[in-house]
Scaffold this active site. Structure first.
Site, PDB file in Angstrom:
ATOM      1  N   ASP A   1      -2.086   8.664  -4.929  1.00 28.89           N
ATOM      2  CA  ASP A   1      -1.590   7.376  -4.438  1.00 28.89           C
ATOM      3  C   ASP A   1      -0.270   7.644  -3.712  1.00 28.89           C
ATOM      4  O   ASP A   1       0.279   8.745  -3.780  1.00 28.89           O
ATOM      5  CB  ASP A   1      -1.358   6.410  -5.618  1.00 28.89           C
ATOM      6  CG  ASP A   1      -0.816   5.053  -5.167  1.00 28.89           C
ATOM      7  OD1 ASP A   1      -1.325   4.504  -4.169  1.00 28.89           O
ATOM      8  OD2 ASP A   1       0.144   4.546  -5.783  1.00 28.89           O
ATOM      9  N   SER A   2       0.248   6.602  -3.061  1.00 27.14           N
ATOM     10  CA  SER A   2       1.539   6.733  -2.403  1.00 27.14           C
ATOM     11  C   SER A   2       2.679   6.882  -3.415  1.00 27.14           C
ATOM     12  O   SER A   2       3.745   7.381  -3.086  1.00 27.14           O
ATOM     13  CB  SER A   2       1.801   5.505  -1.542  1.00 27.14           C
ATOM     14  OG  SER A   2       1.795   4.343  -2.360  1.00 27.14           O
TER      15      SER A   2
ATOM     16  N   GLY B   1       1.686   1.008   2.866  1.00 29.58           N
ATOM     17  CA  GLY B   1       1.149  -0.259   3.364  1.00 29.58           C
ATOM     18  C   GLY B   1       1.779  -0.790   4.633  1.00 29.58           C
ATOM     19  O   GLY B   1       1.216  -1.669   5.283  1.00 29.58           O
TER      20      GLY B   1
ATOM     21  N   CYS C   1      -5.669   4.548  -4.158  1.00 34.07           N
ATOM     22  CA  CYS C   1      -4.793   3.787  -3.278  1.00 34.07           C
ATOM     23  C   CYS C   1      -5.698   2.982  -2.344  1.00 34.07           C
ATOM     24  O   CYS C   1      -6.560   3.557  -1.675  1.00 34.07           O
ATOM     25  CB  CYS C   1      -3.935   4.764  -2.479  1.00 34.07           C
ATOM     26  SG  CYS C   1      -2.980   3.998  -1.162  1.00 34.07           S
TER      27      CYS C   1
ATOM     28  N   GLU D   1       7.860  -0.322  -7.505  1.00 34.75           N
ATOM     29  CA  GLU D   1       8.516   0.991  -7.425  1.00 34.75           C
ATOM     30  C   GLU D   1       9.961   0.907  -7.928  1.00 34.75           C
ATOM     31  O   GLU D   1      10.564   1.911  -8.295  1.00 34.75           O
ATOM     32  CB  GLU D   1       8.469   1.532  -5.984  1.00 34.75           C
ATOM     33  CG  GLU D   1       7.061   1.922  -5.512  1.00 34.75           C
ATOM     34  CD  GLU D   1       6.545   3.242  -6.107  1.00 34.75           C
ATOM     35  OE1 GLU D   1       7.353   4.123  -6.446  1.00 34.75           O
ATOM     36  OE2 GLU D   1       5.310   3.372  -6.248  1.00 34.75           O
TER      37      GLU D   1
ATOM     38  N   CYS E   1      -4.511  -3.618  -4.322  1.00 33.99           N
ATOM     39  CA  CYS E   1      -3.498  -2.566  -4.226  1.00 33.99           C
ATOM     40  C   CYS E   1      -3.300  -2.078  -5.653  1.00 33.99           C
ATOM     41  O   CYS E   1      -3.185  -2.895  -6.572  1.00 33.99           O
ATOM     42  CB  CYS E   1      -2.190  -3.120  -3.669  1.00 33.99           C
ATOM     43  SG  CYS E   1      -0.805  -1.957  -3.788  1.00 33.99           S
ATOM     44  N   THR E   2      -3.285  -0.757  -5.833  1.00 32.81           N
ATOM     45  CA  THR E   2      -3.234  -0.246  -7.213  1.00 32.81           C
ATOM     46  C   THR E   2      -1.875  -0.460  -7.878  1.00 32.81           C
ATOM     47  O   THR E   2      -1.740  -0.242  -9.080  1.00 32.81           O
ATOM     48  CB  THR E   2      -3.619   1.250  -7.250  1.00 32.81           C
ATOM     49  OG1 THR E   2      -2.810   1.963  -6.310  1.00 32.81           O
ATOM     50  CG2 THR E   2      -5.085   1.437  -6.912  1.00 32.81           C
ATOM     51  N   HIS E   3      -0.878  -0.883  -7.112  1.00 38.56           N
ATOM     52  CA  HIS E   3       0.401  -1.255  -7.734  1.00 38.56           C
ATOM     53  C   HIS E   3       0.312  -2.637  -8.405  1.00 38.56           C
ATOM     54  O   HIS E   3       1.061  -2.930  -9.325  1.00 38.56           O
ATOM     55  CB  HIS E   3       1.514  -1.338  -6.682  1.00 38.56           C
ATOM     56  CG  HIS E   3       2.079  -0.017  -6.252  1.00 38.56           C
ATOM     57  ND1 HIS E   3       1.394   0.867  -5.467  1.00 38.56           N
ATOM     58  CD2 HIS E   3       3.289   0.559  -6.501  1.00 38.56           C
ATOM     59  CE1 HIS E   3       2.159   1.933  -5.231  1.00 38.56           C
ATOM     60  NE2 HIS E   3       3.316   1.765  -5.851  1.00 38.56           N
TER      61      HIS E   3
HETATM   62  N1  DGL Z   1      -0.906   1.580  -4.175  1.00 37.75           N
HETATM   63  C1  DGL Z   1      -1.315   1.614  -2.825  1.00 37.75           C
HETATM   64  C2  DGL Z   1      -2.466   0.700  -2.519  1.00 37.75           C
HETATM   65  O1  DGL Z   1      -3.295   0.562  -3.381  1.00 37.75           O
HETATM   66  C3  DGL Z   1      -0.284   1.776  -1.755  1.00 37.75           C
HETATM   67  C4  DGL Z   1       0.834   0.829  -1.701  1.00 37.75           C
HETATM   68  C5  DGL Z   1       1.829   1.272  -0.649  1.00 37.75           C
HETATM   69  O2  DGL Z   1       2.253   2.406  -0.690  1.00 37.75           O
HETATM   70  O3  DGL Z   1       2.166   0.450   0.218  1.00 37.75           O
HETATM   71  O4  DGL Z   1      -2.596   0.162  -1.455  1.00 37.75           O
END
Ligand code: DGL
Length: 267
Positions: free
Chosen positions: A12-13, A45, A75, A155, A187-189
């Site tokens: 992931d990022s 993103g 991600c 983050e 988004c995984t965040h």
């Molecule tokens: N967690 C990521 C996603 O699922 C990336 C979020 C990002 O870095 O902007 O899109």
């Protein structure tokens, strides 16, 4: 090394993919896992498709050198923009998180219902979810909303601060009137903001997180190829492109994950 003992690569990022890592660890306790967080270049993103593709290919190449047996792109942004490109360079199967998100949403939303997809600007602009829902024959109305401030909030470790609820209300409150049946955390965040998002949307909206379905897909893929690792406790390895202590501290604070020493790989 036995083929089945080779690790599953996950990337992931930044921290977000740890929500998928956690689901994989819970479902596949015997697997060896190697997680890469691109903390030097987060967020993805707001970047161009060309940049996300280039970063993703670099990371996939790095993980492939670690002899992984399966790659999980944890991600949504990279899954939306770079999955095909990664598959072109990968000699192992590659799973993204969009298809599992769609699968979970189809179970949560009735035919003729309304599905709201929230994600990064890059994911929403790609319309990957709308296309995947249509391709899956979903008879639902799809709405999409970019929520670009959610990733920096996570983050920063500010998942339960009042400012997180304020921003969630600003992005999402207008959708309450639209009677949304299911909201995809695209988004995984975002699962780290799930409670706040659920509160804004109200009890009529089911919140869909792709992590568990992704883990189930990974198990099915390994099973099909005879690559499941039997018995014992799997190892977990964490690598980031910058600031390993910060990553390790937030992994513990937000997800209860004890990373141990986090290695650094710069590109
Ligand atoms: N967690 C990521 C996603 O699922 C990336 C979020 C990002 O870095 O902007 O899109």
């Amino acid at each position: 090394m036995k083929n089945s003992a080779r690790p599953i690569g996950i990337f992931d990022s930044g921290l977000g993919g740890l929500t998928v890592f956690k689901a994989l660890r819970a479902l596949l306790p015997a697997e060896n896992l190697v997680y890469f967080g691109d903390t030097a270049r987060v967020p993805y993103g707001t970047k161009s498709p060309a940049a996300v593709i280039a970063f993703s290919r670099e990371i996939a190449g790095f993980l492939l050198k670690k002899k992984i047996k399966l790659l999980v792109v944890a991600c949504n942004t990279a899954s939306s923009l770079a999955l095909e490109e990664i598959r072109k360079v990968s000699r192992v199967p590659v799973l993204g998180v969009i298809a599992p998100g769609v699968e979970a949403a189809l179970k949560a939303a009735p035919s003729g219902g309304v599905v709201l997809v929230i994600g990064t600007s890059a994911t929403v602009n790609s319309r990957a979810y709308s296309r995947a829902l249509a391709a899956a024959g979903a008879r639902v109305k799809v709405l999409e909303k970019a929520c670009p401030l959610f990733v920096p909030l996570v983050e920063e470790g500010w998942c339960s601060k009042p400012v997180a609820a304020m921003i969630a209300r600003e992005y999402l409150a207008p959708f309450r009137k639209k009677k949304v049946d299911a909201l995809i955390l695209g988004c995984t965040h975002y699962p780290l903001l799930k409670n706040i998002i659920a509160r804004v949307m109200g009890p009529g909206t089911r919140i869909v997180d792709s992590a568990r379905v992704t883990a189930a897909d990974a198990r099915a893929e390994l099973e099909r190829r005879g690559l499941l690792n039997g018995g014992g406790k799997g190892r977990s390895e964490f690598i980031v492109s910058d600031a390993p202590e910060r990553f390790s501290g937030l992994a513990l604070k937000l997800l209860g994950i004890k990373t141990g020493k986090v290695a650094v790989k710069r590109f």
